[in-house]
Design a protein around this motif. Structure first.
Motif, mmCIF file in Angstrom:
data_model
loop_
_atom_site.group_PDB
_atom_site.id
_atom_site.type_symbol
_atom_site.label_atom_id
_atom_site.label_comp_id
_atom_site.label_asym_id
_atom_site.label_seq_id
_atom_site.Cartn_x
_atom_site.Cartn_y
_atom_site.Cartn_z
ATOM 1 N N ALA A 79 8.089 47.978 34.680
ATOM 2 C CA ALA A 79 7.347 46.721 34.717
ATOM 3 C C ALA A 79 7.277 46.121 36.108
ATOM 4 O O ALA A 79 6.423 45.272 36.382
ATOM 5 C CB ALA A 79 7.971 45.711 33.757
ATOM 6 N N ASN A 80 8.178 46.565 37.000
ATOM 7 C CA ASN A 80 8.194 46.066 38.373
ATOM 8 C C ASN A 80 8.963 47.049 39.241
ATOM 9 O O ASN A 80 9.460 48.080 38.751
ATOM 10 C CB ASN A 80 8.807 44.649 38.431
ATOM 11 N N LEU A 81 9.087 46.720 40.514
ATOM 12 C CA LEU A 81 9.716 47.629 41.476
ATOM 13 C C LEU A 81 11.153 47.940 41.106
ATOM 14 O O LEU A 81 11.594 49.094 41.191
ATOM 15 C CB LEU A 81 9.650 46.998 42.876
ATOM 16 N N ILE A 82 11.895 46.920 40.677
ATOM 17 C CA ILE A 82 13.303 47.130 40.349
ATOM 18 C C ILE A 82 13.439 48.044 39.147
ATOM 19 O O ILE A 82 14.211 49.001 39.155
ATOM 20 C CB ILE A 82 14.010 45.779 40.113
ATOM 21 N N GLU A 83 12.673 47.763 38.087
ATOM 22 C CA GLU A 83 12.781 48.587 36.885
ATOM 23 C C GLU A 83 12.343 50.021 37.151
ATOM 24 O O GLU A 83 12.943 50.979 36.640
ATOM 25 C CB GLU A 83 11.950 47.983 35.757
ATOM 26 N N ALA A 84 11.303 50.191 37.947
ATOM 27 C CA ALA A 84 10.817 51.544 38.252
ATOM 28 C C ALA A 84 11.838 52.346 39.040
ATOM 29 O O ALA A 84 11.810 53.582 39.016
ATOM 30 C CB ALA A 84 9.507 51.467 39.024
ATOM 31 N N GLY A 85 12.744 51.672 39.742
ATOM 32 C CA GLY A 85 13.751 52.356 40.541
ATOM 33 C C GLY A 85 15.119 52.413 39.900
ATOM 34 O O GLY A 85 16.085 52.827 40.545
ATOM 35 N N LYS A 86 15.224 52.005 38.624
ATOM 36 C CA LYS A 86 16.513 52.075 37.944
ATOM 37 C C LYS A 86 16.860 53.516 37.602
ATOM 38 O O LYS A 86 16.030 54.261 37.101
ATOM 39 C CB LYS A 86 16.475 51.264 36.652
ATOM 40 N N PRO A 87 18.102 53.899 37.826
ATOM 41 C CA PRO A 87 18.515 55.242 37.393
ATOM 42 C C PRO A 87 18.895 55.244 35.922
ATOM 43 O O PRO A 87 19.346 54.232 35.381
ATOM 44 C CB PRO A 87 19.743 55.520 38.261
ATOM 45 N N ALA A 88 18.701 56.354 35.278
ATOM 46 C CA ALA A 88 19.326 56.592 33.983
ATOM 47 C C ALA A 88 20.701 57.169 34.260
ATOM 48 O O ALA A 88 20.849 58.039 35.114
ATOM 49 C CB ALA A 88 18.490 57.568 33.160
ATOM 50 N N LEU A 89 21.707 56.662 33.574
ATOM 51 C CA LEU A 89 23.090 57.070 33.818
ATOM 52 C C LEU A 89 23.684 57.700 32.565
ATOM 53 O O LEU A 89 23.437 57.242 31.452
ATOM 54 C CB LEU A 89 23.948 55.868 34.218
ATOM 55 N N PHE A 90 24.466 58.748 32.769
ATOM 56 C CA PHE A 90 25.090 59.457 31.660
ATOM 57 C C PHE A 90 26.539 59.775 32.007
ATOM 58 O O PHE A 90 26.831 60.168 33.134
ATOM 59 C CB PHE A 90 24.365 60.772 31.371
ATOM 60 N N GLU A 91 27.444 59.608 31.069
ATOM 61 C CA GLU A 91 28.820 60.058 31.210
ATOM 62 C C GLU A 91 28.943 61.373 30.451
ATOM 63 O O GLU A 91 28.857 61.401 29.215
ATOM 64 C CB GLU A 91 29.792 59.019 30.642
ATOM 65 N N ILE A 92 29.135 62.454 31.168
ATOM 66 C CA ILE A 92 29.163 63.776 30.551
ATOM 67 C C ILE A 92 30.291 64.600 31.164
ATOM 68 O O ILE A 92 30.346 64.784 32.381
ATOM 69 C CB ILE A 92 27.835 64.549 30.785
ATOM 70 N N VAL B 283 26.603 60.920 35.765
ATOM 71 C CA VAL B 283 25.389 61.537 36.295
ATOM 72 C C VAL B 283 24.272 60.497 36.291
ATOM 73 O O VAL B 283 24.009 59.851 35.268
ATOM 74 C CB VAL B 283 24.963 62.760 35.453
ATOM 75 N N ALA B 284 23.605 60.329 37.426
ATOM 76 C CA ALA B 284 22.463 59.423 37.544
ATOM 77 C C ALA B 284 21.194 60.232 37.746
ATOM 78 O O ALA B 284 21.209 61.290 38.386
ATOM 79 C CB ALA B 284 22.652 58.465 38.716
ATOM 80 N N VAL B 285 20.094 59.739 37.189
ATOM 81 C CA VAL B 285 18.789 60.383 37.361
ATOM 82 C C VAL B 285 17.789 59.342 37.844
ATOM 83 O O VAL B 285 17.662 58.270 37.244
ATOM 84 C CB VAL B 285 18.274 61.022 36.053
ATOM 85 N N LEU B 286 17.086 59.660 38.931
ATOM 86 C CA LEU B 286 16.023 58.814 39.468
ATOM 87 C C LEU B 286 14.693 59.555 39.403
ATOM 88 O O LEU B 286 14.654 60.788 39.428
ATOM 89 C CB LEU B 286 16.295 58.462 40.940
ATOM 90 N N GLY B 287 13.590 58.801 39.349
ATOM 91 C CA GLY B 287 12.267 59.396 39.392
ATOM 92 C C GLY B 287 11.415 58.758 40.478
ATOM 93 O O GLY B 287 11.507 57.554 40.734
ATOM 94 N N PHE B 288 10.571 59.577 41.133
ATOM 95 C CA PHE B 288 9.650 59.093 42.162
ATOM 96 C C PHE B 288 8.289 59.750 41.979
ATOM 97 O O PHE B 288 8.198 60.915 41.573
ATOM 98 C CB PHE B 288 10.158 59.421 43.573
ATOM 99 N N GLY B 289 7.252 59.014 42.333
ATOM 100 C CA GLY B 289 5.899 59.553 42.311
ATOM 101 C C GLY B 289 5.300 59.580 43.701
ATOM 102 O O GLY B 289 4.944 58.529 44.250
#
Length: 363
Positions: free
Chosen positions: A188-201, A206-212
């Motif tokens: 919805a905005n710059l901050i949300e678009a740059g949030k990582p998904a985080l997983f404890e495994i 583990v963090a995942v980021l996306g860029f276009g």
């Protein structure tokens, strides 16, 4: 990811949400409170609680809590190139159902620890086609096939996630979360678009980021108060996001749309961006967009898959149908091993494995 693998993303107060699987899209650089868009779904397993000891004497009572961190296990993280679930573009999906897209993979994504795809369509049920040559929309019913196939994360930072207008970024993100898949790369905005998904495994965060880095116009980029994707062309901004995500994780994975269509080698711009992100803390990079399979390299101990080609896509040509699943193996000592598992789009919309993995333990 196996359905029974525990994954958690948010630290809640001082403990964990027992009996839930939580994946959060955490705003970096803020407090550890649960963000509003954290999602909880029923878990297949539960996590073990940390041990504590209490000692007492006749005059004083002291309480101490000792948290034992789980030992780090070997992780298998896998990624793909372009996944398109638009039945208008791939009629076989409408004819055979969306599970058809994953039927040739022999459960590969169910046996790993994390699977990241590039979702090359707007995941919305609200059509608003934009004036461009190719416009793709994956209806929400198609998203229901992702989690059962083992898909955990979908990158929306690409030149088709906004095919149905700015509201599609927001709507699509919500639809993926509702389907149990973590969206990255748009919001919805710059901050949300740059949030990582985080997983404890397996003892790792583990963090995942996306860029276009491929876009029709700059209007597709998220702003401070407007929806869009996270800019994959602005190296200083990318480095800032990578550094912040690396600071809250052990392993950082980046999914990025970049490169030149039909090229079979990375461009100088891709190499520059990869090196900058690795210096900032990226451990694994999954690249896509060129519609051709490109090689992978180990760069300063990080795995870079330059271009993963088409994956769930029409079969147009032999070159365009030659694809692979990228596999990064994270060993307990932090060393990263990499390989490509060969596949081929034998029928439109259905990649089929054609070889065995040459890295990582058998599962």
């Amino acid at each position: 990811m196996s359905p029974t693998t525990f994954k958690l993303v948010a630290v809640v107060g001082g403990g964990l949400l027992a009996g839930l699987v939580v994946f959060g899209l955490v705003q970096i650089g803020t407090s550890s409170e649960v963000p509003e868009d954290t999602v909880a779904v029923a878990a297949g397993t539960t996590t073990s609680s940390s041990s504590s000891t209490t000692t007492s004497t006749s005059s004083t009572t002291s309480t101490s809590t000792t948290t034992t961190l789980p030992p780090k296990e070997t992780l298998i993280i896998q990624g793909t190139g372009d996944v398109n679930l638009d039945p208008g573009y791939i009629p076989s999906l409408e004819a055979n159902g969306y599970d058809y897209a994953w039927a040739g993979l022999e459960g590969l994504f169910l046996d790993d620890d994390l699977t990241v795809i590039n979702l090359e369509c707007a995941p919305t049920d609200t059509p608003n086609p934009q004036p461009k040559e190719f416009v793709f929309r994956c209806p929400t019913e198609s998203l229901a096939s992702l989690l059962p196939a083992g898909v955990d994360v979908a990158n929306m930072g690409n030149n088709h996630s906004g095919d149905h207008g700015p509201d599609g970024f927001v709507d699509g993100r919500a639809n993926l979360i509702a389907a149990g898949v973590a969206p990255v790369g748009a919001g919805a905005n710059l901050i949300e678009a740059g949030k990582p998904a985080l997983f404890e495994i397996g003892g790792w965060t583990v963090a995942v980021l996306g860029f276009g880095g491929v876009y029709p116009t700059t209007a597709w980029f998220a702003t401070e108060d407007g929806p869009g994707m996270r800019n994959g062309d602005d190296i200083p901004s990318m480095v800032e996001a990578v550094e912040a995500a690396a600071a809250i994780s052990d392993i950082l994975v980046v999914s990025i749309h970049w490169g030149v269509e039909l090229d079979t080698e990375p461009s100088p711009d891709d190499i520059e961006r990869a090196e900058a992100m690795i210096d900032a803390g990226a451990d694994v990079i999954f690249g896509h967009h060129a519609h051709r399979l490109q090689p992978y390299d180990i760069v300063n101990d990080s795995a870079v898959f330059w271009g993963l080609g088409n994956f769930v896509w029409p079969r147009f040509s032999t070159a365009g149908s030659t694809t692979a699943v990228a596999r990064a193996v994270i060993h307990p000592d932090g060393q990263i091993e990499a390989c490509l598992i060969p596949a081929f789009i034998e029928n439109s919309g259905q990649p089929v494995l054609t070889g065995e993995p040459e890295c990582g333990p058998d599962r």
